[in-house]
Motif scaffolding. Structure first.
Motif, PDB file in Angstrom:
ATOM      1  N   LYS A 204     -13.355 -49.531  30.711  1.00  0.00           N
ATOM      2  CA  LYS A 204     -12.515 -49.172  29.558  1.00  0.00           C
ATOM      3  C   LYS A 204     -11.319 -48.317  30.011  1.00  0.00           C
ATOM      4  O   LYS A 204     -10.272 -48.281  29.383  1.00  0.00           O
ATOM      5  CB  LYS A 204     -13.334 -48.405  28.527  1.00  0.00           C
ATOM      6  N   ASP A 206     -11.035 -45.167  29.896  1.00  0.00           N
ATOM      7  CA  ASP A 206     -10.783 -43.936  29.103  1.00  0.00           C
ATOM      8  C   ASP A 206     -11.850 -42.868  29.391  1.00  0.00           C
ATOM      9  O   ASP A 206     -11.991 -41.912  28.616  1.00  0.00           O
ATOM     10  CB  ASP A 206     -10.760 -44.270  27.604  1.00  0.00           C
ATOM     11  N   SER A 208     -14.941 -43.028  29.051  1.00  0.00           N
ATOM     12  CA  SER A 208     -16.187 -43.150  28.262  1.00  0.00           C
ATOM     13  C   SER A 208     -17.277 -43.906  29.030  1.00  0.00           C
ATOM     14  O   SER A 208     -18.462 -43.696  28.829  1.00  0.00           O
ATOM     15  CB  SER A 208     -15.898 -43.893  26.942  1.00  0.00           C
ATOM     16  N   TRP A 212     -11.685 -44.544  34.854  1.00  0.00           N
ATOM     17  CA  TRP A 212     -10.398 -44.019  34.366  1.00  0.00           C
ATOM     18  C   TRP A 212      -9.268 -44.906  34.829  1.00  0.00           C
ATOM     19  O   TRP A 212      -9.231 -45.321  35.989  1.00  0.00           O
ATOM     20  CB  TRP A 212     -10.173 -42.608  34.884  1.00  0.00           C
ATOM     21  N   GLU A 213      -8.313 -45.164  33.900  1.00  0.00           N
ATOM     22  CA  GLU A 213      -7.053 -45.815  34.243  1.00  0.00           C
ATOM     23  C   GLU A 213      -6.079 -44.689  34.619  1.00  0.00           C
ATOM     24  O   GLU A 213      -6.196 -43.559  34.112  1.00  0.00           O
ATOM     25  CB  GLU A 213      -6.573 -46.592  33.002  1.00  0.00           C
ATOM     26  N   LYS A 216      -4.277 -42.678  31.775  1.00  0.00           N
ATOM     27  CA  LYS A 216      -5.197 -42.043  30.814  1.00  0.00           C
ATOM     28  C   LYS A 216      -5.815 -40.789  31.436  1.00  0.00           C
ATOM     29  O   LYS A 216      -5.925 -39.756  30.779  1.00  0.00           O
ATOM     30  CB  LYS A 216      -6.305 -43.015  30.394  1.00  0.00           C
ATOM     31  N   ALA A 220      -5.284 -36.934  30.249  1.00  0.00           N
ATOM     32  CA  ALA A 220      -6.470 -36.132  29.889  1.00  0.00           C
ATOM     33  C   ALA A 220      -6.466 -34.805  30.645  1.00  0.00           C
ATOM     34  O   ALA A 220      -6.741 -33.743  30.075  1.00  0.00           O
ATOM     35  CB  ALA A 220      -7.744 -36.916  30.205  1.00  0.00           C
TER      36      ALA A 220
END
Ligand code: DER
Length: 253
Positions: A204, A206, A208, A212-213, A216, A220
């Motif tokens: 994803k 994000d 979750s 991680w991209e 993003k 964060a």
């Protein structure tokens, strides 16, 4: 010697392709590769009217020792656009995102890079990886000293296993201080996903699902109270900035 000649070759190619002697403002990054960039500029131009904007104390030393004119970033009008900015990187991925901050100069490097019409990342073969954090394991983050406990806690919540305050017993007992008198935290994360990975359903991006991209995670971390800047450079959006292909279009030599 192989690495040094690769740095010099990359620097000479970058200056050949992207330094215009009629430029008026040129950003100069930090680190060791940039020394070869300034040497290559000296070879093609003795135009002392060019204003070279440093990205910290070491960068200013490199400019001054080359006999060129160093002009502090904050002495220039706020709408000054630099013709080009050259800088190094610790790692570069397929989208030209960079990890920067190995030299703890990332904050002023980003200030200067964002003002440039063209940001040229000069990186030898060691820095080129498919994804960020493949070979270089951590993201350098500049933080206010008093905020260290808060930022460490925040990074662990984002999934960093063992974020650490940068200190070198060699040069000074205790944490390293940046040119802004801040501290650096180096935070390990798993390799960062790029857009095509998200499209391919590799995660994803994000946090979750533990992935991680690039952007993003950068956003964060920036959202943690006490963070001044994050050593992820991606899609620099200075005026007409275009990310110059740091590796492929510049023949790997
Ligand atoms: O700190 C930085 O981002 C510098 O650009 C640096 O990491 C590059 O250093 P090098 O040219 O000595 O590898």
């Amino acid at each position: 010697a192989v690495v040094e000649s690769a740095k010099r070759a990359a620097a000479q190619q970058a200056v050949r392709d992207h330094f215009d002697p009629s430029a008026t403002h040129v950003g100069i990054g930090s680190g060791t590769t940039i020394v070869y960039v300034v040497e290559a500029i000296k070879e093609v131009s003795t135009n002392l009217a060019i204003r070279f904007i440093p990205t910290g104390y070491q960068s200013r030393q490199v400019i001054v020792q080359a006999g060129l004119t160093a002009v502090p970033f904050d002495s220039l009008p706020e709408d000054t656009v630099f013709d080009v900015a050259f800088d190094g990187a610790d790692e570069v991925d397929l989208e030209l995102n960079c990890i920067k901050g190995g030299g703890a100069c990332l904050f002023q490097e980003k200030l200067v890079a964002e003002r440039a019409r063209k940001f040229v990342c000069v990186a030898d073969y060691r820095k080129k990886q498919d994804r960020l954090l493949t070979n270089w394991p951590t993201i350098p983050i500049e933080v206010a000293p008093v905020a260290v406990p808060t930022v460490l806690k925040g990074l662990r919540t984002l999934g960093s296993t063992n974020p650490k305050l940068r200190s070198t017993l060699l040069d000074k007992s205790g944490p390293l201080k940046t040119d802004q008198d801040f501290f650096i935290i180096d935070a390990p994360f798993k390799p960062l996903l790029i857009a095509e990975d998200i499209k391919a359903g590799k995660g994803k991006g994000d946090g979750s699902d533990g992935t991680w991209e690039v952007n993003k995670l950068s956003d964060a971390i920036k959202g943690l109270t006490g963070v001044l800047e994050v050593g992820i450079f991606s899609g620099l959006n200075g005026p007409d900035a275009e990310a110059i292909r740091a590796t492929n279009s510049v023949k790997t030599v």
